[in-house]
Scaffold this active site. Sequence first.
Site, PDB file in Angstrom:
ATOM      1  N   LEU A  15      -3.974 -19.585  -9.400  1.00  0.00           N
ATOM      2  CA  LEU A  15      -2.832 -20.300 -10.240  1.00  0.00           C
ATOM      3  C   LEU A  15      -1.529 -19.452 -10.307  1.00  0.00           C
ATOM      4  O   LEU A  15      -0.640 -19.747 -10.963  1.00  0.00           O
ATOM      5  CB  LEU A  15      -3.398 -20.714 -11.428  1.00  0.00           C
ATOM      6  N   GLU A 141      -4.436  -8.195 -17.362  1.00  0.00           N
ATOM      7  CA  GLU A 141      -4.857  -9.296 -16.691  1.00  0.00           C
ATOM      8  C   GLU A 141      -6.149  -9.274 -16.086  1.00  0.00           C
ATOM      9  O   GLU A 141      -6.414  -8.322 -15.274  1.00  0.00           O
ATOM     10  CB  GLU A 141      -3.730  -9.416 -15.390  1.00  0.00           C
ATOM     11  N   CYS A 377       6.189   1.087  10.207  1.00  0.00           N
ATOM     12  CA  CYS A 377       4.947   1.728  10.526  1.00  0.00           C
ATOM     13  C   CYS A 377       4.525   1.289  11.849  1.00  0.00           C
ATOM     14  O   CYS A 377       4.872   2.113  12.920  1.00  0.00           O
ATOM     15  CB  CYS A 377       3.961   1.200   9.220  1.00  0.00           C
ATOM     16  N   HIS A 502       6.730   2.371   4.401  1.00  0.00           N
ATOM     17  CA  HIS A 502       6.753   0.875   4.234  1.00  0.00           C
ATOM     18  C   HIS A 502       7.743   0.728   3.207  1.00  0.00           C
ATOM     19  O   HIS A 502       7.441   0.487   1.893  1.00  0.00           O
ATOM     20  CB  HIS A 502       5.378   0.399   3.788  1.00  0.00           C
ATOM     21  N   GLU A 504       9.224  -1.693   2.028  1.00  0.00           N
ATOM     22  CA  GLU A 504       9.063  -2.944   1.273  1.00  0.00           C
ATOM     23  C   GLU A 504       8.448  -2.592  -0.004  1.00  0.00           C
ATOM     24  O   GLU A 504       8.671  -3.458  -0.943  1.00  0.00           O
ATOM     25  CB  GLU A 504       8.156  -4.201   2.139  1.00  0.00           C
TER      26      GLU A 504
HETATM   27  N1  GLN Z   1      -2.376   1.414  12.555  1.00  0.00           N
HETATM   28  C1  GLN Z   1      -1.373   2.358  12.487  1.00  0.00           C
HETATM   29  C2  GLN Z   1      -1.740   3.750  11.835  1.00  0.00           C
HETATM   30  O1  GLN Z   1      -2.909   3.596  11.075  1.00  0.00           O
HETATM   31  C3  GLN Z   1      -0.280   1.667  11.567  1.00  0.00           C
HETATM   32  C4  GLN Z   1      -0.681   1.320  10.138  1.00  0.00           C
HETATM   33  C5  GLN Z   1       0.515   0.667   9.469  1.00  0.00           C
HETATM   34  O2  GLN Z   1       1.116  -0.033  10.089  1.00  0.00           O
HETATM   35  N2  GLN Z   1       0.287   0.652   8.309  1.00  0.00           N
HETATM   36  O3  GLN Z   1      -1.160   4.606  12.082  1.00  0.00           O
END
Ligand code: GLN
Length: 526
Positions: A15, A141, A377, A502, A504
């Site tokens: 939800l 939560e 990555c 990453h 993001e």
């Molecule tokens: N599989 C790749 C690694 O382990 C990339 C991992 C990912 O994209 N987070 O290095």
Amino acid sequence: MPEWIFVTGGVLSGLGKGLTSASIAKLLQSRGLKVTPIKCDGYLNVDPGTMNPIEHGEVFVQDDGGEVDMDFGHYERFLGKNTKFRWNLTSGKVFKKVIEKERNGDFLGKTVQMIPHVTDEVKKWFRDIAEEEESDIVIVEIGGTVGDMENQLFLEATRQLRNEENSVHIHLTLVPYLETVGEQKTKPTQHSVKQLRALGLKPDIIIGRSEEKLDKSSREKISLFCDVKKENVISNPNVDNIYRVPLILGEEGADVQVLKELGIDAEERNMEKWRELVEKMNKPSSRVKIGLCGKYTDMDDSYVSIEEALKHAGAHLGIKPDIEIIDTESIEENGTEVLKDKDGIIIPGGFGTRGVEGKIKTAKYCRENNIPLLGICFGLQMMVIEYLRNVCGIENANSTEIDEGTENPVVKQLPEQEGIDKKGGTMRLGGFEAKLKNNSQVANIYGSEKIKERHRHRYEVNPDYHDLLEDNGLIISGTSKDGLLAEFIEIDHRFYIGTQAHPEFTSRFEKPNPIYRSFLQSTKEW
Ligand code: GLN
């Protein structure tokens, strides 16, 4: 002493309890309060790192290396601050701790029981976090739905803690609209409150999730049958943009009622900047098509952080990114035709071999056609393999993740990471600093040569191939602090950047990540 907010869910899962909690936390933060979010998950996994994203949605990675429920992504994106691994309690984590204590002889010959030993551990955990963070408010939560066996432990700890400290309990439920009678139905809400009562819990505030706003009669019924004040029945209707949720809950007075129930004062709510951004998002000056070329296409939640990072960038730039998730297996079969109408491509993180050749084809297509590409990555690893195969002439270049015995292991596990096979401990996880090359595109994008982004991977670009790549025009524009690992790559192109991290995970609604912002900008510029 902190004030406590407990959030439970009834009727159905999914939800948006995390979003609702993050929205309330945001409203309170805008009033000058220091809010710490805690999330409790009933499952026995110690953390969700080992779960399939198709089943569980994305695994969110924290700066301290925690792999946690994706609701923490909402908390970070809304509150604009880092969260910690400790703030995600799972049954697995709690039991592990209690059993460790038992083995240590900490219980002095006692029979170790769910109540009080396990519930005490949960309460101690909550209180320790509150104290460590010097929180004004802790919002807890509780995952799952009331009535699940899994979350009873956390509900019981909540019941006890509510007797001991000042708290408010918010219950989120579904109020469905029944077409045949043309009416919103409150019975499921009433039943879920009954279930709570059986556990000794009585909610103070009920938030009804519904298609349209709750009507007067539903509000009255919920108030009467669930025994909450009328002004404590809050409507949380479906919205097209999750960043509107705090504004809607604010209009409904959710924060005002929370403060009233707690009996505390706070500054005026200040959501003006937020509101302006939401308005800008609703009136974009342009739209672009982004292809997200991955493999988890069956479930919307697998790439949440990437999608949100694009939305944040879009809100600030006045661009609406229309995101299409493309299964790269289809590119293997049918070629890159599906990419033709895209203004920009992202190859996201990933594991395993499925769809890999499609990702490599995607990278080649973008490189050769000057289409903006951001490789995240696994995406960076695919870009490197493609470059070695098609530019440097190493035709059988591969990653050992894909072909263990490859003659040219251009992506591989480095000795420090090899040989550790306990799950969770094997990955490079969490925030790591990178050094960016002076005057590189990435250094200009970040406006700095020293940055920090989050990682979650086992494999690295093999340093033995760095020179060959650079001699052929691929720039390793960012390295690990010690200079050994490739963290960012780029070529002379509209936008062709790969990062081993990453980015993001550090994008926030009010502060987009620079790489995503620059990528999105590039999709419009020729
Ligand atoms: N599989 C790749 C690694 O382990 C990339 C991992 C990912 O994209 N987070 O290095």
